[in-house]
Design a protein around this motif. Structure first.
Motif, PDB file in Angstrom:
ATOM      1  N   VAL A  87      -9.719   7.778   0.273  1.00 17.05           N
ATOM      2  CA  VAL A  87      -8.827   7.630  -1.002  1.00 17.05           C
ATOM      3  C   VAL A  87      -8.587   6.313  -1.564  1.00 17.05           C
ATOM      4  O   VAL A  87      -8.701   5.991  -2.670  1.00 17.05           O
ATOM      5  CB  VAL A  87      -7.486   8.386  -0.612  1.00 17.05           C
ATOM      6  N   LEU A  88      -8.198   5.440  -0.875  1.00 14.70           N
ATOM      7  CA  LEU A  88      -7.842   4.236  -1.212  1.00 14.70           C
ATOM      8  C   LEU A  88      -9.140   3.171  -1.950  1.00 14.70           C
ATOM      9  O   LEU A  88      -8.780   2.615  -2.768  1.00 14.70           O
ATOM     10  CB  LEU A  88      -7.240   3.336  -0.015  1.00 14.70           C
ATOM     11  N   THR A  89     -10.244   3.338  -1.299  1.00 16.33           N
ATOM     12  CA  THR A  89     -11.385   2.820  -1.638  1.00 16.33           C
ATOM     13  C   THR A  89     -11.581   3.301  -3.183  1.00 16.33           C
ATOM     14  O   THR A  89     -12.046   2.524  -4.037  1.00 16.33           O
ATOM     15  CB  THR A  89     -12.570   2.620  -0.764  1.00 16.33           C
ATOM     16  N   ARG A  90     -11.444   4.452  -3.352  1.00 18.40           N
ATOM     17  CA  ARG A  90     -11.685   5.141  -4.795  1.00 18.40           C
ATOM     18  C   ARG A  90     -10.579   4.653  -5.694  1.00 18.40           C
ATOM     19  O   ARG A  90     -10.896   4.219  -6.677  1.00 18.40           O
ATOM     20  CB  ARG A  90     -11.700   6.609  -4.770  1.00 18.40           C
ATOM     21  N   ALA A  91      -9.564   4.555  -5.299  1.00 18.37           N
ATOM     22  CA  ALA A  91      -8.324   4.010  -6.154  1.00 18.37           C
ATOM     23  C   ALA A  91      -8.429   2.825  -6.263  1.00 18.37           C
ATOM     24  O   ALA A  91      -7.741   2.358  -7.569  1.00 18.37           O
ATOM     25  CB  ALA A  91      -6.843   4.606  -5.526  1.00 18.37           C
TER      26      ALA A  91
END
Length: 123
Positions: A87-91
């Motif tokens: 999730v964080l790498t996309r965000a």
């Protein structure tokens, strides 16, 4: 439980909404770790005073600490960390592409015997 503390350097490129990111993280962690969605307590902290590496180039960081009671297997803790990391790498994809950026997730186990809390009564 769990408590999520998202810390990030003030030079991230995204004008992200922490509530949106947390909603997605809560969903994936409920599936990966068996957490109840209404038990999450999440907060985001922007850090404007920080140092990364030797400071020779623009560098950024995003770190999520997932604090939960001990007892989950190593495989479950790894699944929790990987789900949140996705999730964080996309965000923070723009920051990762434009700066030297580290995105990390740590699952911290709390000792139930040394954890104290008080709750308001359920309505």
């Amino acid at each position: 439980m769990p408590h999520l503390v998202l810390e990030y350097s003030g030079n991230v490129r995204e004008a992200f909404d922490p509530a949106v990111v947390f909603a997605e993280i809560h969903t994936v962690l409920s599936a990966a770790g068996g957490f109840r969605p209404y038990d999450f307590k999440s907060r985001a902290v922007r850090l404007d005073t920080y140092a990364v590496g030797d400071g020779s180039r623009e560098q950024a960081f995003v770190n999520l600490d997932i604090r939960t009671f001990a007892g989950k297997s190593p495989a479950t803790r790894a699944a929790i960390a990987e789900a949140a990391l996705a999730v964080l790498t996309r965000a923070f994809a723009r920051t990762m592409s434009e700066t030297g950026c580290d995105v990390s997730v740590q699952v911290t186990e709390l000792d139930r015997a040394s954890y104290a809390r008080a709750r308001s009564r359920d309505a």
